[in-house]
Design a protein around this motif. Structure first.
Motif, PDB file in Angstrom:
ATOM      1  N   LYS A  55      -7.750 -10.624 -33.345  1.00 19.32           N
ATOM      2  CA  LYS A  55      -7.312  -9.305 -33.806  1.00 19.32           C
ATOM      3  C   LYS A  55      -5.827  -9.102 -33.506  1.00 19.32           C
ATOM      4  N   ASN A  56      -5.392  -9.462 -32.308  1.00 22.72           N
ATOM      5  CA  ASN A  56      -3.979  -9.331 -31.948  1.00 22.72           C
ATOM      6  C   ASN A  56      -3.104 -10.212 -32.847  1.00 22.72           C
ATOM      7  N   ARG A  57      -3.566 -11.405 -33.158  1.00 23.80           N
ATOM      8  CA  ARG A  57      -2.796 -12.310 -34.004  1.00 23.80           C
ATOM      9  C   ARG A  57      -2.654 -11.728 -35.409  1.00 23.80           C
ATOM     10  N   GLN A  62       0.671  -8.923 -39.534  1.00 25.43           N
ATOM     11  CA  GLN A  62       0.880  -7.785 -40.426  1.00 25.43           C
ATOM     12  C   GLN A  62       2.169  -7.059 -40.090  1.00 25.43           C
ATOM     13  N   SER A  63       2.439  -6.883 -38.809  1.00 23.47           N
ATOM     14  CA  SER A  63       3.670  -6.193 -38.420  1.00 23.47           C
ATOM     15  C   SER A  63       4.894  -7.033 -38.749  1.00 23.47           C
ATOM     16  N   ALA A  64       4.765  -8.344 -38.660  1.00 17.77           N
ATOM     17  CA  ALA A  64       5.885  -9.215 -39.003  1.00 17.77           C
ATOM     18  C   ALA A  64       6.181  -9.133 -40.496  1.00 17.77           C
ATOM     19  N   THR A  65       5.149  -9.107 -41.320  1.00 21.44           N
ATOM     20  CA  THR A  65       5.377  -9.007 -42.763  1.00 21.44           C
ATOM     21  C   THR A  65       5.910  -7.623 -43.121  1.00 21.44           C
ATOM     22  N   GLY A  70      10.493  -3.939 -44.542  1.00 21.82           N
ATOM     23  CA  GLY A  70      11.135  -2.671 -44.211  1.00 21.82           C
ATOM     24  C   GLY A  70      12.574  -2.796 -43.769  1.00 21.82           C
ATOM     25  N   HIS A  71      13.140  -3.967 -43.701  1.00 21.19           N
ATOM     26  CA  HIS A  71      14.513  -4.139 -43.226  1.00 21.19           C
ATOM     27  C   HIS A  71      15.520  -4.202 -44.370  1.00 21.19           C
TER      28      HIS A  71
END
Length: 186
Positions: A55-57, A62-65, A70-71
């Motif tokens: 789950k953490n992975r 997802q946050s990395a994508t 978003g940058h």
């Protein structure tokens, strides 16, 4: 002698080849009978740990994508400008409140100074300043307030005067608590 050694080697090899794994079953059942609950708890713990790590992975992926999407430089600049504008508005509100507070404090100090001067003037003339102040307050109260209701005297709920906790109405014998502290023994 050499023939005997060769015969013994052949016999031991044949014995190993012919053995089945029934001895493992006895060891396994003994081990599970002794440590079965521990093995079960360890297996469940390992399963839960693997699920948590997966789950953490997934969340990190997802946050990395999302962070790479978003940058966008334009969106970052807009977000920073919006933050700066919000900070500027908050600072302006704070400055306005501070100026208002300073004005109130100056008015209060001026009023106190004026009252002290009036008190000094009245004391020079030989008048009592506090008497004038009470008189002015009474006239202000009379002009601004409505008719006040007279206070009613509340009567006790019980007419009998006996209350065992108060020590009243119980006759000549009254209870008093003992002394505080250690006894006066030697």
């Amino acid at each position: 002698m050499e023939a005997d050694d060769e015969a013994s080697e052949i016999k031991t090899e044949r014995n190993l080849d012919n053995q089945d794994l029934s001895f493992l079953q006895t060891y396994a059942t003994g081990f599970l009978a002794e440590y079965g609950w521990y093995v079960l708890f360890v297996c469940v713990g390992i399963y839960l740990l693997i699920q948590h790590l997966n789950k953490n992975r997934r969340n990190q992926e997802q946050s990395a994508t999302a962070s790479t999407v978003g940058h966008d430089p334009a969106s970052v600049v807009r977000r920073q400008e919006a933050l700066e504008a919000a900070r500027q508005r908050m600072q302006e509100e704070l400055n306005a409140k501070a100026a208002e507070y300073r004005e109130k404090q100056q008015k209060l100090e001026e009023e106190k100074r004026r009252q002290k001067i009036e008190m000094w003037e009245s004391m020079k003339e030989g008048k009592s300043y506090k008497g004038n102040q009470k008189f002015s307050q009474n006239t202000e109260e009379a002009s601004s307030s409505t008719v006040l209701k007279p206070k009613t005297d509340k009567k006790p709920l019980r007419n009998s005067g006996f209350n065992p906790l108060s020590g009243e109405g119980g006759g000549t014998c009254t209870w008093r608590p003992g002394r505080r502290g250690p006894s006066a023994g030697g």
